[in-house]
Scaffold this active site. Structure first.
Site, PDB file in Angstrom:
ATOM      1  N   SER A   1     -55.342 -51.374 -80.060  1.00 51.10           N
ATOM      2  CA  SER A   1     -55.518 -52.075 -81.334  1.00 51.10           C
ATOM      3  C   SER A   1     -56.549 -53.197 -81.268  1.00 51.10           C
ATOM      4  O   SER A   1     -57.011 -53.657 -82.299  1.00 51.10           O
ATOM      5  CB  SER A   1     -54.189 -52.632 -81.835  1.00 51.10           C
ATOM      6  OG  SER A   1     -53.783 -53.738 -81.069  1.00 51.10           O
TER       7      SER A   1
ATOM      8  N   LYS B   1     -53.194 -59.875 -80.941  1.00 57.16           N
ATOM      9  CA  LYS B   1     -53.862 -59.796 -82.241  1.00 57.16           C
ATOM     10  C   LYS B   1     -54.777 -60.997 -82.446  1.00 57.16           C
ATOM     11  O   LYS B   1     -54.727 -61.971 -81.711  1.00 57.16           O
ATOM     12  CB  LYS B   1     -52.830 -59.773 -83.387  1.00 57.16           C
ATOM     13  CG  LYS B   1     -51.845 -58.636 -83.312  1.00 57.16           C
ATOM     14  CD  LYS B   1     -52.496 -57.294 -83.466  1.00 57.16           C
ATOM     15  CE  LYS B   1     -51.480 -56.176 -83.259  1.00 57.16           C
ATOM     16  NZ  LYS B   1     -52.085 -54.885 -83.088  1.00 57.16           N
TER      17      LYS B   1
END
Length: 182
Positions: A38, A104
């Site tokens: 990701s 993230k």
């Protein structure tokens, strides 16, 4: 008796080293491993990163663009017990838990309005310059979020393959484990 004194000396030294290591890991600094894609192309699967926990220790709000480690279990409160039980030595002894930590990037902080329109992201009406993303996000509808107090909005750099605030919601500040330093 001499042997018992030596054993006690070794045990107390090892115990003190363990306590110091636990303190550093919970409050100051800890390594993590990236799991998944990701954050491609910035970070890669199985890459080792080092995280400063000082921001968490002193309850600071991360800055835009910071890469943070989050506890994805946002529907529960975190406590000091969680931090201690997630110490790597305990996880090794008790068995590794499911992947609950995500790496993230911070896109929005409390009070920000995040919008996705015309294939671009905007923060408070200003288009974001995001040279770090892998590719344009494949999404056709427009979306809008207002970040609540004591929360942040995070996304992966590989937007098409990232499970982030778009799916799990806003991240409470108490669920930010730390900020990547290298």
């Amino acid at each position: 008796m001499k042997m018992l004194t030596k054993i006690w000396g070794w045990m107390s030294t090892c115990g003190m080293a363990f306590v110091i290591t636990l303190f550093i890991s919970v409050f100051i600094f800890q390594p993590y491993k990236v799991e998944g894609h990701s954050m491609d192309p910035t970070l890669h699967d199985q890459e080792r990163i080092y995280v400063s926990k000082l921001q968490r220790t002193f309850s600071c709000i991360p800055e835009y663009g910071d890469i943070v480690i989050i506890d994805s279990r946002i529907n529960r409160n975190r406590s000091l017990k969680d931090d201690i039980m997630e110490f790597p030595a305990f996880e090794f002894i008790l068995g590794k838990k499911d992947n609950i930590y995500y790496v993230k990037r911070v896109i929005g902080t409390p009070g920000d309005v995040i919008e996705f329109k015309d294939d671009r992201f905007y923060r408070n009406g200003v288009e974001l310059s995001e040279p770090y993303i892998k590719e344009t996000m494949n999404h056709s509808s427009e979306m809008k979020w207002v970040v609540p107090e004591n929360h942040v909005f995070v996304m992966g750099d590989n937007r098409n393959y990232s499970y982030d605030s778009r799916a799990i919601g806003f991240i409470p500040l108490e669920h930010i484990m730390g900020k990547m330093i290298f």
